[in-house]
Design a protein around this motif. Structure first.
Motif, PDB file in Angstrom:
ATOM      1  N   TYR A 163      96.339  -6.904-107.221  1.00 49.39           N
ATOM      2  CA  TYR A 163      97.202  -7.780-108.048  1.00 49.39           C
ATOM      3  C   TYR A 163      96.349  -9.060-108.936  1.00 49.39           C
ATOM      4  N   LYS A 164      95.632  -8.918-109.869  1.00 40.25           N
ATOM      5  CA  LYS A 164      94.561 -10.788-109.958  1.00 40.25           C
ATOM      6  C   LYS A 164      93.448 -10.337-109.271  1.00 40.25           C
ATOM      7  N   CYS A 165      92.718  -8.764-109.489  1.00 39.50           N
ATOM      8  CA  CYS A 165      91.831  -8.608-109.436  1.00 39.50           C
ATOM      9  C   CYS A 165      90.833  -8.580-110.870  1.00 39.50           C
ATOM     10  N   TRP A 166      90.203  -8.984-111.307  1.00 39.57           N
ATOM     11  CA  TRP A 166      89.540  -8.618-112.219  1.00 39.57           C
ATOM     12  C   TRP A 166      87.975  -8.060-112.562  1.00 39.57           C
ATOM     13  N   ARG A 213     101.459  -4.901-106.061  1.00 37.70           N
ATOM     14  CA  ARG A 213     101.769  -4.582-106.926  1.00 37.70           C
ATOM     15  C   ARG A 213     103.380  -4.300-107.726  1.00 37.70           C
ATOM     16  N   SER A 259      88.292  -6.056-102.158  1.00 39.36           N
ATOM     17  CA  SER A 259      89.662  -6.252-102.146  1.00 39.36           C
ATOM     18  C   SER A 259      89.753  -6.046-100.776  1.00 39.36           C
TER      19      SER A 259
END
Length: 58
Positions: free
Chosen positions: A8-11, A39, A55
């Motif tokens: 989540y929110k990792c690009w 998620r 992560s």
């Protein structure tokens, strides 16, 4: 095609030089990773989804 982190929110993605790993095949460990990804409780990764080295779940 580059792989992108599914956290989540990792690009982060492989084009940026990050190492991405598959979810573990061990079901107990896999469930722990899924719960930590953030998620939602109904989300399940497909075979192409990965987590990046940054992560904290890896």
């Amino acid at each position: 095609m580059p792989s992108r982190c599914s956290a989540y929110k990792c690009w982060n993605n492989s084009n940026q030089g990050y190492v991405l790993v598959r979810y573990p095949s061990d079901e107990i460990l896999k469930r722990k990773w899924i719960a930590a990804v953030g998620r939602g409780k109904n989300w399940l990764p497909n075979n192409s989804q990965r987590l990046c080295e940054v992560s904290s779940y890896v």
